[in-house]
Design a protein around this motif. Structure first.
Motif, PDB file in Angstrom:
ATOM      1  N   ILE A 279     -43.538 -31.179  -4.221  1.00 56.66           N
ATOM      2  CA  ILE A 279     -44.332 -30.344  -5.126  1.00 56.66           C
ATOM      3  C   ILE A 279     -43.791 -30.534  -6.531  1.00 56.66           C
TER       4      ILE A 279
ATOM      5  N   ARG B 147     -49.521 -31.991  -6.550  1.00 57.66           N
ATOM      6  CA  ARG B 147     -49.337 -30.878  -5.615  1.00 57.66           C
ATOM      7  C   ARG B 147     -48.609 -29.682  -6.253  1.00 57.66           C
TER       8      ARG B 147
ATOM      9  N   ASN C  40     -37.704 -29.622  -1.053  1.00 61.83           N
ATOM     10  CA  ASN C  40     -38.827 -30.110  -1.864  1.00 61.83           C
ATOM     11  C   ASN C  40     -38.667 -31.576  -2.241  1.00 61.83           C
TER      12      ASN C  40
ATOM     13  N   GLU D 225     -49.111 -31.786   0.726  1.00 58.22           N
ATOM     14  CA  GLU D 225     -47.782 -31.209   0.939  1.00 58.22           C
ATOM     15  C   GLU D 225     -47.436 -31.197   2.426  1.00 58.22           C
TER      16      GLU D 225
ATOM     17  N   LYS E  88     -47.262 -26.228  -7.675  1.00 57.17           N
ATOM     18  CA  LYS E  88     -47.365 -24.798  -7.396  1.00 57.17           C
ATOM     19  C   LYS E  88     -46.482 -24.078  -8.407  1.00 57.17           C
TER      20      LYS E  88
END
Length: 239
Positions: free
Chosen positions: A45, A53, A66, A87, A55
């Protein structure tokens, strides 16, 4: 924030120095002189608002959970084809790859027909660092501990050595000299506690059905009490 050395060690160690998608070896030494790094620590992410992706509710984007280890080509691919590489898919790919690394190395170690009969005693930190550097797996043995203090001591010895081995790929020349010196002190402490450390490095290979051959370096480390009957003392002057 930035990716910490501890997180890097965990990511590279669990990934086995291989791209999580194509299994390409990332640190290579093709001409025995120049080391090439083809690996990239990629964010599943992105921290950037318009990144892959993204967030916004994540506090730290540089944590192990991650990150996924990839070659440069697949890093570019996952960041361009975000509809394909979601993801959820990347987390599955990462977990599946790490399981493959663990099972493959464990199988290679367990299937070895015969453990080395003779191991040389390790007498210098430089020699010990050479054995553990860039190892993908460790074969360890030791005399049975007689109390909890010995359990803690032996466990700490092997944990220290595997920790150094796991992060050895980031060592610069000065770091290697410094770590070699620290390992020299460790060997002195081991002998003061009444032990000798023996070891060697092996390259173990596995050939797959598609013809691909993968290689892993495995470090063998054995801790024995000085009075162990298994220790063979050779008088080189009589040989």
């Amino acid at each position: 924030m930035a990716i910490t050395d501890k997180t890097r060690k965990l990511l590279w160690g669990k990934s086995g120095n291989r791209c999580s998608i194509c299994k390409t070896e990332l640190f290579t030494n093709k001409d025995n002189e120049t080391i090439f790094n083809l690996g990239e620590e990629c964010h599943i992410i992105s921290s950037k608002k318009n990144g892959p992706r993204h967030k916004s509710e994540i506090e730290d984007y540089d944590l192990y959970d991650n990150l996924i280890l990839l070659c440069r080509n697949h890093h570019k691919e996952i960041d361009e084809l975000t509809d394909t590489y979601t993801e959820e898919l990347l987390r599955y790919v990462k977990k599946n790859h790490e399981n493959w690394v663990r099972k493959t190395i464990n199988k290679a170690i367990n299937e070895k027909e015969e453990a080395p009969r003779f191991l040389a005693r390790i007498t210098s930190g430089k020699e010990l660092l050479r054995i553990i550097t860039d190892s993908h797996g460790y074969r360890t043995d030791y005399d049975e501990p007689i109390n909890e203090e010995e359990v803690q001591y032996i466990g700490n010895i092997f944990q220290t050595l595997t920790d150094y081995g796991d992060i050895s790929y980031v060592f610069e020349p000065y770091d290697r000299i410094q770590v070699g010196h620290e390992l020299n002190d460790l060997l002195k402490d081991i002998e003061e506690k009444g032990y000798f450390l023996f070891g060697e490095e092996n390259i173990e290979k596995r050939k797959f059905k598609d013809g691909e051959v993968l290689s892993w370096k495995v470090a063998t480390l054995v801790l024995k009490r000085k009075d162990s009957e298994e220790i063979i003392k050779l008088d080189l002057d009589k040989m």
